[in-house]
Write a protein that holds these residues in place. Sequence first.
Motif, PDB file in Angstrom:
ATOM      1  N   ILE A   1      33.615  36.940  18.626  1.00  0.00           N
ATOM      2  CA  ILE A   1      34.727  36.327  18.882  1.00  0.00           C
ATOM      3  C   ILE A   1      34.893  34.681  18.122  1.00  0.00           C
ATOM      4  CG2 ILE A   1      36.055  34.709  20.667  1.00  0.00           C
ATOM      5  CD1 ILE A   1      35.511  37.501  22.345  1.00  0.00           C
ATOM      6  N   LEU A   2      33.611  34.089  18.306  1.00  0.00           N
ATOM      7  CA  LEU A   2      33.221  32.902  17.625  1.00  0.00           C
ATOM      8  C   LEU A   2      33.349  32.868  16.208  1.00  0.00           C
ATOM      9  CD1 LEU A   2      29.823  31.966  20.066  1.00  0.00           C
ATOM     10  CD2 LEU A   2      32.247  31.027  20.216  1.00  0.00           C
ATOM     11  N   THR A   3      32.924  34.042  15.845  1.00  0.00           N
ATOM     12  CA  THR A   3      32.839  34.221  14.031  1.00  0.00           C
ATOM     13  C   THR A   3      34.408  34.351  13.740  1.00  0.00           C
ATOM     14  OG1 THR A   3      30.772  35.357  14.152  1.00  0.00           O
ATOM     15  CG2 THR A   3      32.485  35.712  12.393  1.00  0.00           C
ATOM     16  N   MET A   4      35.023  34.901  14.575  1.00  0.00           N
ATOM     17  CA  MET A   4      36.549  35.210  13.982  1.00  0.00           C
ATOM     18  C   MET A   4      37.295  33.866  14.089  1.00  0.00           C
ATOM     19  SD  MET A   4      36.910  38.125  12.718  1.00  0.00           S
ATOM     20  CE  MET A   4      38.970  38.382  12.783  1.00  0.00           C
ATOM     21  N   LYS A   5      36.949  33.083  15.136  1.00  0.00           N
ATOM     22  CA  LYS A   5      38.107  32.005  15.761  1.00  0.00           C
ATOM     23  C   LYS A   5      37.504  30.814  15.127  1.00  0.00           C
ATOM     24  CE  LYS A   5      40.784  33.564  18.625  1.00  0.00           C
ATOM     25  NZ  LYS A   5      42.292  33.457  18.471  1.00  0.00           N
ATOM     26  N   ILE A   6      35.944  30.489  14.851  1.00  0.00           N
ATOM     27  CA  ILE A   6      35.406  29.242  14.336  1.00  0.00           C
ATOM     28  C   ILE A   6      34.647  29.562  13.036  1.00  0.00           C
ATOM     29  CG2 ILE A   6      33.817  27.384  15.209  1.00  0.00           C
ATOM     30  CD1 ILE A   6      34.314  28.111  18.063  1.00  0.00           C
ATOM     31  N   ILE A   7      33.691  30.290  12.833  1.00  0.00           N
ATOM     32  CA  ILE A   7      32.744  30.292  11.744  1.00  0.00           C
ATOM     33  C   ILE A   7      33.577  30.829  10.826  1.00  0.00           C
ATOM     34  CG2 ILE A   7      30.558  31.089  10.729  1.00  0.00           C
ATOM     35  CD1 ILE A   7      29.748  31.555  13.925  1.00  0.00           C
ATOM     36  N   HIS A   8      34.313  31.996  10.648  1.00  0.00           N
ATOM     37  CA  HIS A   8      34.855  32.737   9.480  1.00  0.00           C
ATOM     38  C   HIS A   8      35.633  31.668   8.672  1.00  0.00           C
ATOM     39  CE1 HIS A   8      35.336  35.703   6.529  1.00  0.00           C
ATOM     40  NE2 HIS A   8      36.507  35.645   6.745  1.00  0.00           N
ATOM     41  N   PRO A   9      36.562  31.041   9.430  1.00  0.00           N
ATOM     42  CA  PRO A   9      37.642  30.115   8.872  1.00  0.00           C
ATOM     43  C   PRO A   9      37.045  29.058   7.787  1.00  0.00           C
ATOM     44  CG  PRO A   9      38.361  30.621  11.098  1.00  0.00           C
ATOM     45  CD  PRO A   9      36.975  31.134  10.963  1.00  0.00           C
ATOM     46  N   VAL A  10      35.755  28.477   8.408  1.00  0.00           N
ATOM     47  CA  VAL A  10      35.080  27.609   7.692  1.00  0.00           C
ATOM     48  C   VAL A  10      34.270  28.324   6.478  1.00  0.00           C
ATOM     49  CG1 VAL A  10      33.254  26.003   7.720  1.00  0.00           C
ATOM     50  CG2 VAL A  10      34.532  26.173   9.714  1.00  0.00           C
ATOM     51  N   ILE A  11      33.911  29.482   6.678  1.00  0.00           N
ATOM     52  CA  ILE A  11      33.227  30.032   5.384  1.00  0.00           C
ATOM     53  C   ILE A  11      34.087  30.400   4.533  1.00  0.00           C
ATOM     54  CG2 ILE A  11      32.074  32.024   4.742  1.00  0.00           C
ATOM     55  CD1 ILE A  11      30.408  32.174   7.215  1.00  0.00           C
ATOM     56  N   VAL A  12      35.378  30.742   4.696  1.00  0.00           N
ATOM     57  CA  VAL A  12      36.543  31.161   3.725  1.00  0.00           C
ATOM     58  C   VAL A  12      36.471  29.936   2.882  1.00  0.00           C
ATOM     59  CG1 VAL A  12      39.052  31.648   3.312  1.00  0.00           C
ATOM     60  CG2 VAL A  12      37.389  32.839   5.072  1.00  0.00           C
TER      61      VAL A  12
ATOM     62  N   LEU B   2      36.178  41.857  -4.220  1.00  0.00           N
ATOM     63  CA  LEU B   2      34.666  42.294  -4.304  1.00  0.00           C
ATOM     64  C   LEU B   2      33.670  40.947  -4.330  1.00  0.00           C
ATOM     65  CD1 LEU B   2      31.995  44.257  -4.668  1.00  0.00           C
ATOM     66  CD2 LEU B   2      32.655  44.414  -6.956  1.00  0.00           C
ATOM     67  N   TYR B   3      34.442  40.160  -4.859  1.00  0.00           N
ATOM     68  CA  TYR B   3      33.669  38.460  -5.004  1.00  0.00           C
ATOM     69  C   TYR B   3      33.623  38.005  -3.723  1.00  0.00           C
ATOM     70  CZ  TYR B   3      33.446  33.768  -6.234  1.00  0.00           C
ATOM     71  OH  TYR B   3      33.019  32.244  -6.428  1.00  0.00           O
ATOM     72  N   GLU B   4      34.501  38.123  -2.878  1.00  0.00           N
ATOM     73  CA  GLU B   4      34.692  37.524  -1.462  1.00  0.00           C
ATOM     74  C   GLU B   4      33.768  38.370  -0.625  1.00  0.00           C
ATOM     75  OE1 GLU B   4      38.564  38.007  -0.527  1.00  0.00           O
ATOM     76  OE2 GLU B   4      38.982  35.864  -1.187  1.00  0.00           O
ATOM     77  N   ILE B   5      33.529  39.686  -0.796  1.00  0.00           N
ATOM     78  CA  ILE B   5      32.770  40.460   0.006  1.00  0.00           C
ATOM     79  C   ILE B   5      31.395  40.095   0.004  1.00  0.00           C
ATOM     80  CG2 ILE B   5      31.933  42.931   0.380  1.00  0.00           C
ATOM     81  CD1 ILE B   5      34.713  43.940  -0.104  1.00  0.00           C
ATOM     82  N   LEU B   6      31.050  39.938  -1.451  1.00  0.00           N
ATOM     83  CA  LEU B   6      29.473  39.815  -1.752  1.00  0.00           C
ATOM     84  C   LEU B   6      29.118  38.392  -1.308  1.00  0.00           C
ATOM     85  CD1 LEU B   6      29.352  40.874  -5.231  1.00  0.00           C
ATOM     86  CD2 LEU B   6      28.140  42.187  -3.336  1.00  0.00           C
ATOM     87  N   PHE B   7      29.987  37.332  -1.335  1.00  0.00           N
ATOM     88  CA  PHE B   7      29.681  36.126  -0.805  1.00  0.00           C
ATOM     89  C   PHE B   7      29.525  36.016   0.776  1.00  0.00           C
ATOM     90  CE2 PHE B   7      30.291  33.158  -4.534  1.00  0.00           C
ATOM     91  CZ  PHE B   7      29.207  32.460  -4.137  1.00  0.00           C
ATOM     92  N   TYR B   8      30.613  36.678   1.268  1.00  0.00           N
ATOM     93  CA  TYR B   8      30.530  36.876   2.842  1.00  0.00           C
ATOM     94  C   TYR B   8      29.239  37.711   3.272  1.00  0.00           C
ATOM     95  CZ  TYR B   8      35.642  35.640   2.651  1.00  0.00           C
ATOM     96  OH  TYR B   8      36.816  35.223   2.605  1.00  0.00           O
ATOM     97  N   PHE B   9      28.637  38.668   2.700  1.00  0.00           N
ATOM     98  CA  PHE B   9      27.851  39.490   2.775  1.00  0.00           C
ATOM     99  C   PHE B   9      26.430  38.576   2.828  1.00  0.00           C
ATOM    100  CE2 PHE B   9      23.943  41.495   1.157  1.00  0.00           C
ATOM    101  CZ  PHE B   9      23.501  42.300   2.098  1.00  0.00           C
ATOM    102  N   VAL B  10      26.314  37.734   1.732  1.00  0.00           N
ATOM    103  CA  VAL B  10      24.864  36.805   1.710  1.00  0.00           C
ATOM    104  C   VAL B  10      25.028  35.789   2.449  1.00  0.00           C
ATOM    105  CG1 VAL B  10      24.276  35.246   0.001  1.00  0.00           C
ATOM    106  CG2 VAL B  10      25.030  37.005  -0.977  1.00  0.00           C
TER     107      VAL B  10
END
Length: 310
Positions: free
Chosen positions: A129-140, A11-19
């Motif tokens: 595709i850009l999110t999954m390949k580039i953006i999300h790994p950085v956000i994680v 849930l902690y991660e979900i809220l951060f990803y949402f924000v």
Amino acid sequence: MENITILGFALYEILFYFVIYAFLGWCLEVVYAAVNTGSFVNRGFLNGPVCPIYGVGAVIVIDLLMPFRDNLVLLFITSVFITSLLEYVTGLALEKLFNDKWWDYSQYPFNIRGYICLKFSLAWGIGCILTMKIIHPVIVEFVKLIPTFLGNILLLSLTIVFVIDLVSTVDTVMKLNFRLKRIHEISGKIKEKSNILGEGISRDTIELKRKYEYQAVEIRKKYNDLSEDAIELKEKYQNDLIEIKEKYENSLAEIREGYEREISELKENYKKLTGRRNHLHRRIIRAFPDIKSNRYFEALNELKRNITKK
């Protein structure tokens, strides 16, 4: 808190990803509006710098598309389907909830009821595709760098602000709809009074004219029956004829003034309602320039015209 798991994430991660994605989505919408209008427009549904649909969509998409991360074709196809479905359901839900259509893609080819269209669905697919390949790994990695204690405080603060903003926005939209209702009602009364004015003037004009002509005929008959030396009586009858005509004209003028006074008051109220400055209503309409009211279509268009003039 980290032990609570939803959609494969804590849930902690979900809220951060949402924000984070809600904020990035807002930035994307602001950039898109700036390119198309040449000015800043707060494109979010809420007053703050967030677009919740992006936050919700990102969490759902990332979880569901993770198995297709290494297959670009499947990733693209499923992205198009999921984001289109999400946009369609959101648009439909908002319309059912507020009786307003917040965006309309009807002018684009291959659209479905104006909620979604091929052009933007394909754009969402590329974005995923850009999110999954580039953006999300950085956000994680970014979320991992935030100390848990500090992250919890930050999320709690942002959640409180978000709820307050949500309540405020819903209240604003409800008041906007009430304002549109009043504009619609006054507009209807103006039309009704105008029709009554026209019908009343016609009816009263015919009736007064009939009375005037009858009295005028009677006076002329008496006038013609007088001998030529009855000058004083002839003058009296002529004066009576003039007096009757003036009375007839004054009666018509009073009738017109009465109706016109009522219409003038209604128009003044209408002008106040459509011209009154409300920065929250203005922000909503500027954020969703294609918004359409199912109940008060003309009232909303009039409000839009007045807002875009300023």
